[in-house]
Enzyme design. Sequence first.
Site, mmCIF file in Angstrom:
data_model
loop_
_atom_site.group_PDB
_atom_site.id
_atom_site.type_symbol
_atom_site.label_atom_id
_atom_site.label_comp_id
_atom_site.label_asym_id
_atom_site.label_seq_id
_atom_site.Cartn_x
_atom_site.Cartn_y
_atom_site.Cartn_z
ATOM 1 N N ALA A 112 4.374 6.612 4.261
ATOM 2 C CA ALA A 112 4.133 5.936 5.535
ATOM 3 C C ALA A 112 4.997 6.634 6.575
ATOM 4 C CB ALA A 112 4.492 4.466 5.437
ATOM 5 N N ARG A 165 7.212 -8.047 11.204
ATOM 6 C CA ARG A 165 6.950 -8.662 9.907
ATOM 7 C C ARG A 165 7.603 -7.844 8.790
ATOM 8 N NH1 ARG A 165 0.884 -10.368 9.132
ATOM 9 N NH2 ARG A 165 0.715 -8.117 9.342
ATOM 10 N N ARG A 221 3.879 -9.964 19.997
ATOM 11 C CA ARG A 221 4.833 -9.462 19.023
ATOM 12 C C ARG A 221 5.116 -7.986 19.236
ATOM 13 N NH1 ARG A 221 5.062 -10.892 13.406
ATOM 14 N NH2 ARG A 221 4.827 -13.119 13.155
ATOM 15 N N GLU A 263 -8.101 -0.697 2.591
ATOM 16 C CA GLU A 263 -8.615 -2.017 2.954
ATOM 17 C C GLU A 263 -10.110 -2.119 2.622
ATOM 18 O OE1 GLU A 263 -7.756 -5.102 6.625
ATOM 19 O OE2 GLU A 263 -6.692 -3.219 6.390
ATOM 20 N N SER A 276 0.820 -1.214 0.000
ATOM 21 C CA SER A 276 0.000 0.000 0.000
ATOM 22 C C SER A 276 0.856 1.267 0.000
ATOM 23 C CB SER A 276 -0.922 -0.003 1.210
ATOM 24 O OG SER A 276 -0.141 0.032 2.392
ATOM 25 N N HIS A 277 2.112 1.154 0.362
ATOM 26 C CA HIS A 277 3.039 2.286 0.261
ATOM 27 C C HIS A 277 4.184 1.955 -0.684
ATOM 28 C CE1 HIS A 277 0.820 3.665 3.790
ATOM 29 N NE2 HIS A 277 1.147 4.859 3.372
#
Lengths: 339, 339
Positions: free
Chosen positions: B123, B309, B304, B188, B47-48
């Site tokens: 971002a 990721r 996490r 989204e 998306s970026h």
Amino acid sequence: MEEKLHLTIDEVHQLAKEALLANGFSDQHAQAIAENVTSGERDGCASHGLYRVLVCVNSLRSGKVSADALPIITTPAPAIVKADAQGGYSLLAHRLALPVLIEQTRKTGIGALAINHCLHFSALWMDIEPLTEAGMVAFAFTPSHAWVAPAGGNRPVFGTNPIAFGWPRKDRSPFIFDLATSMVARGEIELYRRAGKPIPEGWGIDAEGKSTTDAQAVLDGAMLTFGGHKGSALSAMVELIAGPLIGDMTSADSIEFDKGTGSSPRGGELIIAIDPDRFLGDDREQHFSRAEKMFTAIESQGARLPSQRRYQARMRALEEGLDISKKLYDEIKALSYSG
Amino acid sequence: MEEKLHLTIDEVHQLAKEALLANGFSDQHAQAIAENVTSGERDGCASHGLYRVLVCVNSLRSGKVSADALPIITTPAPAIVKADAQGGYSLLAHRLALPVLIEQTRKTGIGALAINHCLHFSALWMDIEPLTEAGMVAFAFTPSHAWVAPAGGNRPVFGTNPIAFGWPRKDRSPFIFDLATSMVARGEIELYRRAGKPIPEGWGIDAEGKSTTDAQAVLDGAMLTFGGHKGSALSAMVELIAGPLIGDMTSADSIEFDKGTGSSPRGGELIIAIDPDRFLGDDREQHFSRAEKMFTAIESQGARLPSQRRYQARMRALEEGLDISKKLYDEIKALSYSG
């Protein structure tokens, strides 16, 4: 119905201050604490009101807080103020450091105040409202005791870790919010426990990490953050910037230090102030009118700005005084004779 | 299965830069934009990533962005940097202003950078990662287009209004989060709409203010914030501090300026940097080890840390290169000849 007593705001202040003095707090500390709890009571925030006097005296008797420490204010960098509370409550350090922060921030445009080595119970809105009164934009952060699990985890790491933000408004009360990054305040779960009622799903997990509606099981297990992994990330941020960044305890350190005495969290608080005049100069009014336009857009659709209920309670209290639980009044009054 | 092409990171960068240059972006702007979208692609943030090249060229052709504006950097106060992008994308202004912010913040302890009068799509994690590499703690905020209703309301006021935070870690990738204060990214909801699938309850409301699972109805109505009134309060904060405070547009101003061209939001970005050395001096390592202890406490219970990721995707891309959609590749390549 619980029995109530009607007091003026001054009487609330006096009640608090006398009990604090009788138990050994210095005049400066008693004054700062009494003003703080009186503001809470005045604004209808019972959880940050008079009952805190009981907690303060308990913390003092447990040996967890200094009654008379003199804060040390230093300015290690042109835009940084440090207030070492030396083991006292945060409030006196806050009061002495705030004028220094304001003076610095007028020069540099943005400034930070770290309050260190303090016991902390103040609502953060009280800590930033004076900055908005000085025309500044302000933020505040503080960890607490490790009661809250990270998203995806099952054991406490974070405190209830509030974030407060204030925006000055001309001729109006400031836009201020002060939100716990935990789903609810710990005191709210306590109230459910005392009432023997189940809490809503999503507030916490038991010691095995399973979702539960049993208030006691959550108090023994872990609370959850608001907003899932996003709230959890924000809570981690509060730990970092109001803990290690300013050279102070995390919520995990704080609860270890407490050793089960039930005292106020020990650690630090970070306050950031920005002087809009240094960004905007002569254009301040023009740009601040964009903010007012946004507030109007919010309120015109029936949504509320934060703190409005508090400001209404304040107005009522200033005009009419306050109703205080007689039981609480008697407990605090008794402290004045048992100090 | 969608057809893919395997490219090295350098080839991704070259693909983006050539298309931007061919359409008239100056070398400096093309370089800054190409680096940004390459970083997105590298970190697995489609998306970026590269597709933003299409948006940039579209915004340029719509006359909504300058192709060659030279940013003007000023320092109106000792701890404030302003970068006037003069109608260009934010990225070149960011790149030129960041060294000034870092230099100032090393002196003052805390500093703020306002990027003004820019189109913005970056971002925020990309904007603060260089600050963590310089050993600093960093925050970033930016409004977008008014798509999101306040809690308790039914009409858009806020943008998706991200908040990013970064914490430097010795010999490790930084702790960084970058979260939209809207429940999800607008993209989204777009994906659900294209797939003809219902969205989950709670993401948005229709034009009448009613909760709906119809993606198109939410795109025509309003998205919601994460975390109810708390997320809504944080979103309002982003509007205020990255809009009026720095003398720039709110999300409502931005969507009005856009006039339906579907360009990137126009407005400003606020970055705050803190130099831990000015708080901690020689004790930095000791206190930063408290932060590491907290990270360990989080990860040891299976939770996490944010961005992990992303860092894994980065490692893979640096070693093995990247698979890019052939369709997207062809579209960008075609731009190089239609510029």
